[in-house]
Every structure is written in structure tokens, then in C-alpha cells.
Design an enzyme around this catalytic site. Structure first.
Site, short mmCIF file in Angstrom:
data_model
loop_
_atom_site.label_atom_id
_atom_site.label_comp_id
_atom_site.label_asym_id
_atom_site.label_seq_id
_atom_site.Cartn_x
_atom_site.Cartn_y
_atom_site.Cartn_z
N HIS A 39 12.96 -7.56 -3.26
CA HIS A 39 12.20 -7.56 -2.01
C HIS A 39 13.21 -7.26 -0.91
O HIS A 39 14.03 -8.10 -0.55
CB HIS A 39 11.55 -8.92 -1.81
CG HIS A 39 10.71 -9.03 -0.58
ND1 HIS A 39 9.58 -9.80 -0.51
CD2 HIS A 39 10.85 -8.47 0.65
CE1 HIS A 39 9.05 -9.71 0.70
NE2 HIS A 39 9.81 -8.92 1.42
N LYS A 44 -4.08 -5.22 4.53
CA LYS A 44 -3.25 -4.45 3.60
C LYS A 44 -3.92 -3.14 3.22
O LYS A 44 -3.25 -2.13 3.00
CB LYS A 44 -2.96 -5.29 2.36
CG LYS A 44 -2.06 -6.49 2.59
CD LYS A 44 -1.78 -7.22 1.29
CE LYS A 44 -0.79 -8.38 1.50
NZ LYS A 44 -1.36 -9.45 2.31
N ARG A 95 5.92 -9.05 14.01
CA ARG A 95 6.44 -10.21 14.74
C ARG A 95 7.91 -10.37 14.42
O ARG A 95 8.48 -9.64 13.60
CB ARG A 95 5.69 -11.47 14.30
CG ARG A 95 5.74 -11.69 12.78
CD ARG A 95 5.17 -13.01 12.36
NE ARG A 95 4.95 -13.10 10.92
CZ ARG A 95 5.87 -13.35 10.01
NH1 ARG A 95 7.13 -13.50 10.39
NH2 ARG A 95 5.57 -13.42 8.73
N LYS A 102 -4.36 -8.65 -5.06
CA LYS A 102 -3.89 -9.14 -3.76
C LYS A 102 -5.05 -9.21 -2.77
O LYS A 102 -5.92 -8.33 -2.76
CB LYS A 102 -2.82 -8.19 -3.18
CG LYS A 102 -1.62 -8.00 -4.05
CD LYS A 102 -0.71 -6.91 -3.54
CE LYS A 102 0.01 -7.30 -2.28
NZ LYS A 102 1.03 -6.29 -1.89
N GLY A 112 1.91 -14.50 2.63
CA GLY A 112 2.49 -15.75 2.17
C GLY A 112 2.16 -16.10 0.74
O GLY A 112 2.24 -17.26 0.33
N GLY A 113 1.78 -15.08 -0.06
CA GLY A 113 1.49 -15.33 -1.46
C GLY A 113 0.09 -15.84 -1.73
O GLY A 113 -0.28 -16.04 -2.88
N GLU A 148 8.42 -4.23 4.98
CA GLU A 148 8.84 -4.83 3.72
C GLU A 148 8.56 -3.88 2.56
O GLU A 148 7.49 -3.27 2.48
CB GLU A 148 8.14 -6.17 3.52
CG GLU A 148 8.35 -7.12 4.69
CD GLU A 148 8.02 -8.56 4.33
OE1 GLU A 148 7.43 -8.80 3.26
OE2 GLU A 148 8.35 -9.45 5.14
#
Length: 510
Positions: free
Chosen positions: A207, A115, A291, A157, A163-164, A274
Site C-alpha cells: 500500500h 469509489k 484531506r 468493497k 477504513g476497511g 493511494e
């Protein structure tokens, strides 16, 4: 492309095989000891056993999978989603073995795998970002200073993964140290990387993501957008396309930003950019998934394309099948994920044998993507998804009604599921009238449960399990039945549990 190995399992492996068969491509499955009788093994032309039982021993073992491709004569590998789908080393290993990797180049996967690196690249490409610290420093004092300067609340983060995992909301300086330590521990355990980032927390965001596709000649398109705001613990539960109630100016700017993001890393193949969208409709880059997404069927239905077919064509060097101008978004589609899990018990996975599994018939309005059948076992080793149920309509209201009708026809027994929760979500005014936002599930009111009667005669089962249940043929030494009911067009589930034939069962009305 003559032979395709699918380096995955479950519904996505079966779904990829469906398109490959239609194109006349021979399919190869790989499987763990646990999956010896799984549907993706049954449906493949060739199946190769992997030594081991767990994901780490099998579907995550690059050497075993590449070796299986060479042994089977496969000239291409499709990674599906999850497992090795976003592993740059796997893409590189395929290239070294002279096997086509159905996905982007390793360099693109690597660029978006962190990220921190991804957001630096996006800043250079003028893609909107939330305020935050996206550098390489993992020092708690530095991130705490950044958080204080931005003002709370903030979001910690993990720089790697998704996936959280490794994410914590922090609402005051007093919470920061404990949240940082907790998030870092989880990141280290999940990804082997404890690098942390901090960014401004956007309250009640949506989102929204954009599906992009690029060919090897550098041409790209955006196949519209999806809303994935209905989540639990940062994991998606319901997805739909197109994103509802989004101003056209925001929609258009978001697609332009997604194209710019992909171009910044010389992207090839299917990818998803996203974004978080605020109540003022301002949007901010979150991450790019390099992907095919779990929720790709909703895009397929509104765009009228087969995204796996596109992937295989582009991996073979063909140009994009359609230009941006030739693409049209028609109607509305919604997808829900049916899981073997117990929402009333902290969403814990429910393992065991699926005693009964019935879906509505597939039509031009309802689609079922599943990799399990009645009698299969839900294993502790893998994701407990049973199926994806996709519904469409001429507009969002029609798609909601179609989805509700489809969910009311689903029957599952033997394991706990989130079926009732899915119906409550889609049937709620919160979802149908909005506004959509990532906290919707937490704000969803719990519907009253009527304690009388039952679709599968639950009351009778509770009083005398022997006669009724034996006629249904669903008894084991320990009986667990999911009993469905309908009240005011809402279905409630009961679990009837009994020990042995002839013993009285207890009716759980909770």
C-alpha cells in the site's frame, strides 16, 4: 486569516493549533460534553461547547459547528481528518456561511467520495486500475458474474466510505453470496449506502500513497510517497516515507498518476492518492483521500515542510510555497500509532483512566503528536488513539533504531495498549528487511516471553502489591498496571491486576 476554528479533537486538533499559533492565528476549539477538559480545549484561545456527548451529536453536527464559527468570529474552519473532513455538504455549508473551508472544493470531495465514481474518473484520466466492476449496479448476480469472469480471489468493497468497512475477500464462488450479504450489511450500517463493487484481489500487495498539493491557481506538486503496508483489517498501523525498495521508474510513474488524478477533479489543497503495488511493481489506483492524512508527519520530515502551514496558505489564496523542482526528499521517517486497545483480545478498545503516560523527549529525531495527558480518560465515544510517535534518521535503518529506542521509553498504565506490538513490528526482520506487504502483521512471529524479573518490579508487585504499588502511587480500587520489560532489546508488557490494598495481585504472563 485571523481566526481558525478546528472542527476536530485529539491530537490532530492540537497539531493544527500548534501551527496556527506560530502563524499568529487565533484558534477556536469545539468540544463535546465528554471532552470538556481535553487538551485541544485547554490549548485553544477560545473553546465552544457543542450540545451532546457522542460524535454524531457533536463533531458530526454541521449546523452546530458552522454556528460556532460564526459566533466566535472565525473566518476559516480546518476539519482535520475523520469526522466531517471529507463531507461535501460541510464544505458547501462553510462556503454558504462565508467561512473558508481549509480543504478542497465540495465538488472534488463529492467526486472522490464514491469509489465507483472515482474509478470511472480515474479510468478517463488513464490512471491504472485493477480489473473489476466499478459501475452503479449493486445486483449480486452481476457482480458474481464479473468475479467469475476475472477469476478468484476477488475483493468486495463498499462504494462509499473507507477504513476497511464493507470489505470482504472472496476466494471461491461458494463464498460469494455470504460475503456479499455480510459486506453489504456492514456498508449499510457504517455509511448508509450498500452499493458494492468487486475487483480482482491483488495477493500480497503493498500500500503506497502519494501526497499531492494544489493551489487555487491550478499549480500542483507531489511531495513524494509513503508506504502504509503494515495494516490490520485494512487500517494502517505503521507508515513511513519514502516508500522503501521501490524502483525509481515505479516511483516516478506513481507520482505522475497522482498528479493526473488530482487534476481530473480540479483539486485544491492537500490530498493523498493511494495505490496498491504488486510484487512485479505494477501499481493500481485505490482511492483518493481529500484531506490531511494521519501519517502526514513522515512527509513533513523528509520534505522539510509544514503541511498545515501550506494548507492555511493555500486556503487563503496564496500560491504553492515551493515548485516541484525545489522540493527534496531527505532521510527517512517512520510513524507508529499508539492506541488504547488490546491486540491479544481482538484489538478491542481499552477505555478508562490513563494512570501513567510518559514519552521520550522530543528532539530533532523524535516527534510526539498527542492529544491526551496523564490522568485523561479514554472514552467509548471516540477513537482510542493516544499518540503518534514519529522517528527519523539519515536512512531507513537509522530511523528504525531511533523508533525502537523511542518506543522503549514509552510508559503507559491504566489501559491496555498496542505498545508491545509496535515494538515487535519495528524490531522484526519481516519489517526491517522486508519485503513489505499488507499481510506482514499476520505473518509476524510472536516473540517468546521471558517470565523472570521486570522493569517496574512486576514480580515484587505480584507478591505484595501494597508496598511497591503505593510507592509508585498508581493504585485505584482496581489496579491495572502496564509493566514494561526488556529482553535482548525487546520489551514485553505485563498487566498486574489486583483488588484493593493488601490483596495479592495476579501476574498475567500471557
Amino acid at each position: 486569516m485571523k481566526t481558525l476554528l478546528i472542527a476536530n479533537r485529539g491530537e490532530i486538533a492540537c497539531r493544527i493549533m500548534r501551527t496556527a499559533r506560530a502563524l499568529g492565528i487565533r484558534t477556536v476549539a469545539v468540544y463535546s460534553e465528554t471532552d470538556a477538559n481535553a487538551q485541544h480545549v485547554v490549548q485553544a484561545d477560545v473553546a465552544i461547547a457543542l450540545a451532546g456527548e457522542t460524535a454524531a451529536e457533536t463533531y458530526l453536527d454541521i449546523d452546530q459547528i458552522v454556528s460556532a464559527a460564526i459566533t466566535s468570529g472565525a473566518d476559516a474552519i480546518h476539519p482535520g481528518y475523520g469526522f466531517l473532513s471529507e463531507n461535501a455538504a460541510f464544505a458547501a455549508a462553510c462556503e454558504q456561511a462565508n467561512v473558508i473551508f481549509v480543504g478542497p472544493p465540495a465538488s472534488a470531495i463529492e467526486a472522490m467520495g464514491s469509489k465507483a465514481v472515482a474509478k470511472d474518473l480515474m479510468r478517463s484520466a488513464d490512471v491504472p486500475l485493477l480489473p473489476g466492476e466499478y459501475g452503479t449496479a449493486a445486483d449480486i448476480d452481476r457482480l458474481r458474474e464479473v468475479a467469475s469472469s476475472m477469476g478468484y480471489p476477488v475483493l468486495l468493497k463498499a462504494a462509499a466510505g473507507g477504513g476497511g468497512k464493507g470489505m470482504r475477500e472472496v476466494r471461491s464462488d461458494a463464498e460469494f453470496e455470504e460475503a456479499f450479504a455480510s459486506a453489504q450489511r456492514e456498508a449499510r450500517a457504517s455509511f448508509g449506502d450498500d452499493l458494492m463493487l468487486v475487483e480482482k484481489l491483488l495477493e500480497r500487495p503493498r500500500h503506497v500513497e502519494v501526497q499531492v498539493f494544489f493551489d487555487q491557481q491550478g499549480q500542483g506538486v507531489a511531495l513524494f510517497d509513503r508506504d502504509c503496508s503494515v495494516q490490520r483489517r485494512y487500517q494502517k498501523v505503521v507508515e513511513e516515507a519514502p516508500a522503501p525498495d521501490l524502483p525509481e521508474s515505479t516511483r516516478s510513474a506513481m507520482r505522475d498518476a497522482a498528479i493526473a488524478a488530482a487534476q481530473a477533479i480540479d483539486y485544491v489543497g492537500a490530498g493523498t492518492v493511494e495505490f496498491l503495488v504488486g510484487e512485479d511493481h505494477a501499481f493500481y489506483f485505490m482511492e483518493m483521500n481529500t484531506r490531511l492524512q494521519v501519517e502526514h508527519p513522515v512527509t513533513e520530515w523528509v520534505a522539510g515542510v509544514d503541511l498545515v502551514e501550506w494548507q492555511l496558505a493555500i486556503a487563503s489564496g496564496e500560491p504553492l510555497p515551493l515548485s516541484q523542482e525545489a522540493l527534496n526528499c531527505t532521510g527517512h521517517a517512520i510513524e507508529v500509532r499508539l492506541y488504547a486497545e488490546d491486540p491479544d483480545n481482538d484489538y478491542l478498545p481499552s477505555t478508562g483512566r490513563i494512570e501513567r503516560l510518559r514519552f521520550p523527549a522530543e528532539t530533532s529525531w523524535v516527534r510526539i503528536d498527542s492529544g491526551v495527558i496523564e490522568g485523561d480518560e479514554v472514552s467509548v465515544h471516540f477513537d482510542p488513539m493516544i499518540a503518534k510517535i514519529i522517528a527519523r534518521g539519515s536512512n531507513r535503518e537509522a530511523a528504525c533504531h531511533t523508533m525502537l529506542d523511542a518506543l522503549r521509553e514509552v510508559q503507559v498504565a491504566g489501559v491496555a495498549t498496542n505498545l508491545e506490538l509496535l515494538e515487535r513490528i519495528v524490531g522484526s526482520s519481516n519489517f526491517q528487511r522486508g519485503p513489505l506487504q499488507t499481510g506482514l502483521l499476520a505473518e509476524l512471529p510472536r516473540a517468546d516471553v521471558d517470565s523472570s524479573g521486570g522493569f517496574f518490579a512486576c514480580h515484587d508487585l505480584a507478591l505484595g502489591v501494597t508496598g511497591k504499588a503505593s510507592r509508585l502511587g498508581w493504585l485505584n480500587s482496581k489496579l491495572t498496571l502496564g509493566c514494561a520489560r526488556r529482553f535482548s532489546h525487546q520489551r514485553r508488557e505485563r498487566r498486574v491486576a489486583g483488588r484493593g490494598l493488601g490483596r495479592q495481585a495476579a501476574l498475567d504472563t500471557g
